[in-house]
Design a protein around this motif. Structure first.
Motif, PDB file in Angstrom:
ATOM      1  N   LYS A 192      45.577  48.536  34.342  1.00  0.00           N
ATOM      2  CA  LYS A 192      46.595  47.580  33.919  1.00  0.00           C
ATOM      3  C   LYS A 192      46.287  46.259  34.617  1.00  0.00           C
ATOM      4  O   LYS A 192      45.429  46.181  35.498  1.00  0.00           O
ATOM      5  CB  LYS A 192      48.000  48.048  34.325  1.00  0.00           C
ATOM      6  CG  LYS A 192      48.399  49.413  33.805  1.00  0.00           C
ATOM      7  CD  LYS A 192      48.590  49.399  32.316  1.00  0.00           C
ATOM      8  CE  LYS A 192      49.183  50.683  31.770  1.00  0.00           C
ATOM      9  NZ  LYS A 192      48.393  51.869  31.879  1.00  0.00           N
ATOM     10  N   TYR A 193      47.011  45.208  34.250  1.00  0.00           N
ATOM     11  CA  TYR A 193      46.803  43.884  34.830  1.00  0.00           C
ATOM     12  C   TYR A 193      48.153  43.320  35.267  1.00  0.00           C
ATOM     13  O   TYR A 193      49.082  43.248  34.468  1.00  0.00           O
ATOM     14  CB  TYR A 193      46.089  42.966  33.835  1.00  0.00           C
ATOM     15  CG  TYR A 193      44.689  43.461  33.626  1.00  0.00           C
ATOM     16  CD1 TYR A 193      43.656  42.995  34.423  1.00  0.00           C
ATOM     17  CD2 TYR A 193      44.419  44.474  32.714  1.00  0.00           C
ATOM     18  CE1 TYR A 193      42.371  43.498  34.289  1.00  0.00           C
ATOM     19  CE2 TYR A 193      43.141  44.984  32.583  1.00  0.00           C
ATOM     20  CZ  TYR A 193      42.127  44.502  33.372  1.00  0.00           C
ATOM     21  OH  TYR A 193      40.861  45.015  33.261  1.00  0.00           O
ATOM     22  N   VAL A 194      48.220  42.966  36.542  1.00  0.00           N
ATOM     23  CA  VAL A 194      49.456  42.455  37.121  1.00  0.00           C
ATOM     24  C   VAL A 194      49.375  40.937  37.218  1.00  0.00           C
ATOM     25  O   VAL A 194      48.443  40.388  37.808  1.00  0.00           O
ATOM     26  CB  VAL A 194      49.706  43.069  38.515  1.00  0.00           C
ATOM     27  CG1 VAL A 194      50.941  42.457  39.160  1.00  0.00           C
ATOM     28  CG2 VAL A 194      49.845  44.584  38.407  1.00  0.00           C
ATOM     29  N   THR A 236      51.294  37.602  38.594  1.00  0.00           N
ATOM     30  CA  THR A 236      52.301  37.171  39.550  1.00  0.00           C
ATOM     31  C   THR A 236      52.531  35.675  39.413  1.00  0.00           C
ATOM     32  O   THR A 236      51.607  34.924  39.102  1.00  0.00           O
ATOM     33  CB  THR A 236      51.892  37.501  41.002  1.00  0.00           C
ATOM     34  OG1 THR A 236      50.610  36.932  41.276  1.00  0.00           O
ATOM     35  CG2 THR A 236      51.858  38.997  41.242  1.00  0.00           C
ATOM     36  N   VAL A 278      58.416  43.601  33.538  1.00  0.00           N
ATOM     37  CA  VAL A 278      58.450  42.261  34.116  1.00  0.00           C
ATOM     38  C   VAL A 278      59.720  42.134  34.944  1.00  0.00           C
ATOM     39  O   VAL A 278      60.729  42.777  34.642  1.00  0.00           O
ATOM     40  CB  VAL A 278      58.377  41.177  33.013  1.00  0.00           C
ATOM     41  CG1 VAL A 278      59.587  41.202  32.113  1.00  0.00           C
ATOM     42  CG2 VAL A 278      58.154  39.804  33.591  1.00  0.00           C
ATOM     43  N   MET A 308      56.707  39.172  38.787  1.00  0.00           N
ATOM     44  CA  MET A 308      55.482  39.838  38.350  1.00  0.00           C
ATOM     45  C   MET A 308      55.704  40.479  36.991  1.00  0.00           C
ATOM     46  O   MET A 308      56.828  40.754  36.588  1.00  0.00           O
ATOM     47  CB  MET A 308      55.021  40.888  39.358  1.00  0.00           C
ATOM     48  CG  MET A 308      55.930  42.088  39.476  1.00  0.00           C
ATOM     49  SD  MET A 308      55.256  43.368  40.560  1.00  0.00           S
ATOM     50  CE  MET A 308      54.329  44.329  39.374  1.00  0.00           C
ATOM     51  N   VAL A 339      53.528  43.416  34.284  1.00  0.00           N
ATOM     52  CA  VAL A 339      52.421  44.356  34.132  1.00  0.00           C
ATOM     53  C   VAL A 339      52.018  44.361  32.659  1.00  0.00           C
ATOM     54  O   VAL A 339      52.837  44.652  31.781  1.00  0.00           O
ATOM     55  CB  VAL A 339      52.813  45.768  34.605  1.00  0.00           C
ATOM     56  CG1 VAL A 339      51.653  46.736  34.410  1.00  0.00           C
ATOM     57  CG2 VAL A 339      53.278  45.743  36.059  1.00  0.00           C
ATOM     58  N   ALA A 343      47.695  39.147  29.422  1.00  0.00           N
ATOM     59  CA  ALA A 343      48.331  38.467  30.562  1.00  0.00           C
ATOM     60  C   ALA A 343      48.001  36.979  30.548  1.00  0.00           C
ATOM     61  O   ALA A 343      48.885  36.127  30.731  1.00  0.00           O
ATOM     62  CB  ALA A 343      47.888  39.110  31.872  1.00  0.00           C
ATOM     63  N   VAL A 386      46.373  36.680  37.938  1.00  0.00           N
ATOM     64  CA  VAL A 386      46.273  37.946  37.208  1.00  0.00           C
ATOM     65  C   VAL A 386      45.256  38.793  37.942  1.00  0.00           C
ATOM     66  O   VAL A 386      44.138  38.339  38.195  1.00  0.00           O
ATOM     67  CB  VAL A 386      45.838  37.739  35.737  1.00  0.00           C
ATOM     68  CG1 VAL A 386      45.618  39.081  35.054  1.00  0.00           C
ATOM     69  CG2 VAL A 386      46.859  36.900  34.985  1.00  0.00           C
ATOM     70  N   ARG A 387      45.669  40.014  38.297  1.00  0.00           N
ATOM     71  CA  ARG A 387      44.779  40.911  39.045  1.00  0.00           C
ATOM     72  C   ARG A 387      44.728  42.271  38.372  1.00  0.00           C
ATOM     73  O   ARG A 387      45.744  42.771  37.886  1.00  0.00           O
ATOM     74  CB  ARG A 387      45.304  41.098  40.462  1.00  0.00           C
ATOM     75  CG  ARG A 387      45.294  39.823  41.267  1.00  0.00           C
ATOM     76  CD  ARG A 387      45.860  40.002  42.643  1.00  0.00           C
ATOM     77  NE  ARG A 387      45.070  40.972  43.394  1.00  0.00           N
ATOM     78  CZ  ARG A 387      45.466  41.524  44.525  1.00  0.00           C
ATOM     79  NH1 ARG A 387      46.645  41.234  45.037  1.00  0.00           N
ATOM     80  NH2 ARG A 387      44.705  42.382  45.150  1.00  0.00           N
ATOM     81  N   TRP A 431      44.846  46.191  38.180  1.00  0.00           N
ATOM     82  CA  TRP A 431      45.596  47.180  38.950  1.00  0.00           C
ATOM     83  C   TRP A 431      45.201  48.570  38.456  1.00  0.00           C
ATOM     84  O   TRP A 431      45.355  48.887  37.277  1.00  0.00           O
ATOM     85  CB  TRP A 431      47.094  46.950  38.774  1.00  0.00           C
ATOM     86  CG  TRP A 431      47.975  47.908  39.495  1.00  0.00           C
ATOM     87  CD1 TRP A 431      47.934  48.247  40.807  1.00  0.00           C
ATOM     88  CD2 TRP A 431      49.069  48.626  38.927  1.00  0.00           C
ATOM     89  NE1 TRP A 431      48.924  49.142  41.098  1.00  0.00           N
ATOM     90  CE2 TRP A 431      49.638  49.388  39.962  1.00  0.00           C
ATOM     91  CE3 TRP A 431      49.619  48.705  37.649  1.00  0.00           C
ATOM     92  CZ2 TRP A 431      50.730  50.226  39.761  1.00  0.00           C
ATOM     93  CZ3 TRP A 431      50.699  49.530  37.450  1.00  0.00           C
ATOM     94  CH2 TRP A 431      51.242  50.281  38.504  1.00  0.00           C
ATOM     95  N   GLU A 459      46.117  51.881  38.075  1.00  0.00           N
ATOM     96  CA  GLU A 459      47.289  52.744  38.057  1.00  0.00           C
ATOM     97  C   GLU A 459      46.854  54.185  38.335  1.00  0.00           C
ATOM     98  O   GLU A 459      45.980  54.723  37.663  1.00  0.00           O
ATOM     99  CB  GLU A 459      47.949  52.651  36.677  1.00  0.00           C
ATOM    100  CG  GLU A 459      49.186  53.433  36.523  1.00  0.00           C
ATOM    101  CD  GLU A 459      49.759  53.297  35.121  1.00  0.00           C
ATOM    102  OE1 GLU A 459      50.904  53.681  34.942  1.00  0.00           O
ATOM    103  OE2 GLU A 459      49.050  52.812  34.214  1.00  0.00           O
TER     104      GLU A 459
END
Length: 90
Positions: free
Chosen positions: A2-4, A6, A40, A52, A54, A61, A81-82, A84, A86
Motif C-alpha cells: 500500500k502507499y501512505v 502524509t 484517511v 494521512m 492509505v 496517491a 508518499v511512502r 507501506w 502491509e
C-alpha cells in the motif's frame, strides 16, 4: 503493498482548511468510490493539521495530492508518499 500519503498543514491552517473542506471531502469520496483510497484521517494529538491516507497505488496517491484543494490552495505545507508493506491483512 500500500502507499501512505502524509500531510503537514501550514500554521494557522484551520480557517483555510474550513474554506476548502467541501471540495477536499468530495475528492476523498471520489477516490474512495474508485477503490483507490482505503482510509484517511487526521491525527488528533496534537491537533496540528497532520493527516494521512492509505492508497492502493503510488499513482493514485500522487494523483490525489496533485488535485487536492488542500494542496492546491495552500492548506498543506508539505506532503509525502511512502510505500507501506502491509503485514496483517484480514
Amino acid at each position: 503493498m500500500k502507499y501512505v500519503m502524509t500531510y503537514r498543514a501550514v500554521e494557522d491552517f484551520l480557517p483555510l482548511a474550513q474554506l476548502n473542506y467541501p471540495a477536499h471531502s468530495a475528492r476523498v469520496e471520489e477516490f474512495a468510490r474508485r477503490g483507490d483510497l482505503l482510509m484517511v484521517g487526521t491525527f488528533d494529538e496534537p491537533m496540528n493539521g497532520e493527516a494521512m491516507g492509505v492508497f492502493t497505488t503510488r499513482e493514485a496517491a500522487e494523483e490525489f495530492v496533485a488535485g487536492d484543494p488542500f494542496v492546491v490552495n495552500g492548506v498543506v505545507a508539505s506532503w509525502a508518499v511512502r510505500p507501506w508493506n502491509e503485514v496483517l491483512q484480514p
